[in-house]
Design a protein around this motif. Sequence first.
Motif, mmCIF file in Angstrom:
data_model
loop_
_atom_site.group_PDB
_atom_site.id
_atom_site.type_symbol
_atom_site.label_atom_id
_atom_site.label_comp_id
_atom_site.label_asym_id
_atom_site.label_seq_id
_atom_site.Cartn_x
_atom_site.Cartn_y
_atom_site.Cartn_z
ATOM 1 N N PRO A 1 9.106 3.618 -0.482
ATOM 2 C CA PRO A 1 8.477 4.884 -0.910
ATOM 3 C C PRO A 1 7.360 4.635 -1.922
ATOM 4 C CG PRO A 1 10.612 4.563 -1.979
ATOM 5 C CD PRO A 1 10.442 3.424 -1.027
ATOM 6 N N SER A 2 6.552 5.658 -2.104
ATOM 7 C CA SER A 2 5.477 5.572 -3.086
ATOM 8 C C SER A 2 6.061 5.518 -4.498
ATOM 9 C CB SER A 2 4.577 6.797 -2.947
ATOM 10 O OG SER A 2 3.684 6.858 -4.030
ATOM 11 N N ASN B 1 2.463 11.598 -7.194
ATOM 12 C CA ASN B 1 1.842 12.155 -5.992
ATOM 13 C C ASN B 1 0.516 12.838 -6.295
ATOM 14 O OD1 ASN B 1 3.537 11.311 -4.051
ATOM 15 N ND2 ASN B 1 4.589 13.270 -3.757
ATOM 16 N N GLN C 1 0.824 -1.203 0.000
ATOM 17 C CA GLN C 1 0.000 0.000 0.000
ATOM 18 C C GLN C 1 0.866 1.263 0.000
ATOM 19 O OE1 GLN C 1 -3.040 -0.484 3.056
ATOM 20 N NE2 GLN C 1 -4.110 -1.954 1.764
ATOM 21 N N ALA C 2 2.041 1.177 0.649
ATOM 22 C CA ALA C 2 2.962 2.329 0.626
ATOM 23 C C ALA C 2 3.428 2.592 -0.804
ATOM 24 C CB ALA C 2 4.151 2.067 1.543
ATOM 25 N N LYS C 3 3.751 1.522 -1.527
ATOM 26 C CA LYS C 3 4.196 1.686 -2.922
ATOM 27 C C LYS C 3 3.098 2.327 -3.760
ATOM 28 C CE LYS C 3 7.049 -2.439 -2.963
ATOM 29 N NZ LYS C 3 7.221 -3.720 -3.655
ATOM 30 N N ALA C 4 1.852 2.055 -3.416
ATOM 31 C CA ALA C 4 0.731 2.625 -4.168
ATOM 32 C C ALA C 4 0.312 3.991 -3.601
ATOM 33 C CB ALA C 4 -0.448 1.660 -4.156
ATOM 34 N N GLY C 5 1.104 4.535 -2.661
ATOM 35 C CA GLY C 5 0.895 5.919 -2.238
ATOM 36 C C GLY C 5 0.000 6.138 -1.031
ATOM 37 N N ARG C 6 -0.371 5.068 -0.340
ATOM 38 C CA ARG C 6 -1.334 5.230 0.763
ATOM 39 C C ARG C 6 -0.869 6.240 1.813
ATOM 40 N NH1 ARG C 6 -5.458 1.382 3.135
ATOM 41 N NH2 ARG C 6 -6.125 2.465 5.004
ATOM 42 N N TYR C 7 0.421 6.194 2.159
ATOM 43 C CA TYR C 7 0.880 7.008 3.297
ATOM 44 C C TYR C 7 1.339 8.404 2.900
ATOM 45 C CZ TYR C 7 0.130 2.527 5.310
ATOM 46 O OH TYR C 7 -0.486 1.360 5.677
ATOM 47 N N VAL C 8 1.136 8.741 1.622
ATOM 48 C CA VAL C 8 1.347 10.123 1.196
ATOM 49 C C VAL C 8 0.157 10.967 1.681
ATOM 50 C CG1 VAL C 8 1.678 11.627 -0.804
ATOM 51 C CG2 VAL C 8 2.620 9.297 -0.816
ATOM 52 N N ASN C 9 -0.959 10.301 1.886
ATOM 53 C CA ASN C 9 -2.155 10.975 2.376
ATOM 54 C C ASN C 9 -1.978 11.317 3.865
ATOM 55 O OD1 ASN C 9 -4.693 11.637 3.374
ATOM 56 N ND2 ASN C 9 -5.755 10.085 2.162
#
Length: 255
Positions: free
Chosen positions: A90-91, A95, A69-77
Amino acid sequence: MAEGSSGSEFTLDSIRKSLIRQEDTIVFCLMERAKFPMNSALYNQSLDLVPGFSGPLVDFIVQETEAVQAKAGRYVNPEENPFFPDNLPPSLVPNYNYSQVLHTGGASININKAIWDMYLNQLLPLFVVAGDDGNYASTAASDLSCLQALSRRIHYGKFVAEIKFRDAPHDYEPPIRAKDADELMKLLTDERVEKMVKKRVEKKAIVFGQDVSGSNNADSKHYKVDPSVVARLYDEWVIPLTKRVEVEYLIRRLN
Ligand SMILES: C=C(O[C@@H]1C=C(C(=O)O)C=C[C@H]1O)C(=O)O
């Protein structure tokens, strides 16, 4: 901001609407987890079920899932916080331009350790039956949904605190400068709202969790998750932890 919204509206009212919608998610997640028995092998520290991985199977499943999920950007939110933040990849995706309403100092607050502890050691035994049906992967996926929903709700305290600060900076600045956590707790507490929240989540557990039958003789006393457990979850853990996030955020708000 609020899940599925454009981010243009940032008011205490819109934040509270999101918290109300998140109650539905939390109640449904708990009902899904209640389909499985305890499956305690999943949480056993010493079983080492996965070759090359030391720790409970649930840790393995959550860490691997969070990595994807991190690779798919979850924690950029800014609304999302991982349970295993160390060594997350990393994502890889472009972004998304999330609206940045939080103060930088508070954005990194992560109390997921306390949430994990509360969920596994205190909450789970209150609403799942004893037993082992071997469905460890599905059970862990279900646990993670509950944990993520609870984490999102509790860390939403950051947004609540930001809007409360913006609405009354002159009230909040003195206790922030004095690092007076007790005074901040008093200022941000709204007992009338808390009472309503607890009543409403209990009602949601009754309405969402009853057996629905085609005939008129449904057993209205049987619920998928005991409504009083959901009320207790909010009373003892969700609301106090949300307020803890609010205080932690405010303490850093003028840094
Ligand atoms: C989240 C808020 O702040 C506090 C925490 C609440 C909660 O966790 O439900 C409710 C009221 C306040 O005491 C709010 O004011 O909405």
